[in-house]
Scaffold this active site. Sequence first.
Site, short mmCIF file in Angstrom:
data_model
loop_
_atom_site.label_atom_id
_atom_site.label_comp_id
_atom_site.label_asym_id
_atom_site.label_seq_id
_atom_site.Cartn_x
_atom_site.Cartn_y
_atom_site.Cartn_z
N LYS A 83 17.68 17.83 -51.38
CA LYS A 83 16.68 18.11 -50.20
C LYS A 83 17.04 19.12 -49.68
O LYS A 83 18.23 19.36 -49.37
CB LYS A 83 17.03 16.85 -49.33
CG LYS A 83 15.57 16.46 -48.55
CD LYS A 83 15.85 14.97 -47.77
CE LYS A 83 14.73 14.59 -46.74
NZ LYS A 83 15.11 13.51 -45.99
O1 G3P Z 1 14.33 11.53 -43.29
C1 G3P Z 1 13.49 12.30 -42.72
C2 G3P Z 1 12.77 11.59 -41.71
O2 G3P Z 1 12.07 10.41 -42.30
C3 G3P Z 1 13.42 11.39 -40.27
O3 G3P Z 1 12.70 10.48 -39.44
O4 G3P Z 1 12.75 8.92 -37.45
O5 G3P Z 1 14.60 10.73 -37.78
O6 G3P Z 1 12.34 11.39 -37.23
P1 G3P Z 1 13.02 10.35 -37.64
#
Ligand code: G3P
Length: 217
Positions: A83
């Site tokens: 990633k």
């Molecule tokens: O892993 C990336 C993403 O899904 C993070 O989500 O909830 O931290 O905005 P969030």
Amino acid sequence: MKFFIDTADVGEIRELAQTGLVDGVTTNPSLIAKSGRPMAEVIREICEVVDGPVSAEVTATDFETMLKEGHYLAAIASNVAVKVPLTVDGLKTCKALSDEGTQVNVTLCFSAAQALLAAKAGATFVSPFVGRLDDIGADGMELIEDIVQIYGVYDFPTEVLVASVRGPNHVVQAAKMGAGVATLPPSVLRQMYNHPLTDKGLAAFLADWKKTGQSIL
Ligand code: G3P
């Protein structure tokens, strides 16, 4: 539509993998920090549990170091997807790694223009963060619609991986738009099972069944 699980909690992944619904896993530096465990160990364990792509994120910001980190992460297991952030250096790393045959997930995508660059750089996945866009008053799902449309026009093989998912409604909207993947926090996957009419209906069926005095086995 594929479902990935967005967590670095191996216990949760083991449990959810048993449903047969988990096609992959995504992690990020915040999720690794939350696990309190060494990253390589966590990624190795996840890759033993799940056959599909497991995203492991680089933490350098310059091309040379990102590429080295990408090589290190990709060597952990054959199903690691490296990633990288959607920056100039991140996309250079994406291009180099995908040219070598490594799966790459380009993360922190917040615009269709960025998604177009990720596809041009050979990304296997692009991760638009819908919840974080909603959080600032923008429309995360509108971005998914735009990216799915653009990728369709040019037949880009890059898969739209809907990230920062906040609830089942994001998943349903993403499915209607034809996004290839959604990465779900474990709580969202569990919420997707629930409907009060299912609970009510099952309780009524079981009560009626009890009255018959029968048992199937
Ligand atoms: O892993 C990336 C993403 O899904 C993070 O989500 O909830 O931290 O905005 P969030």
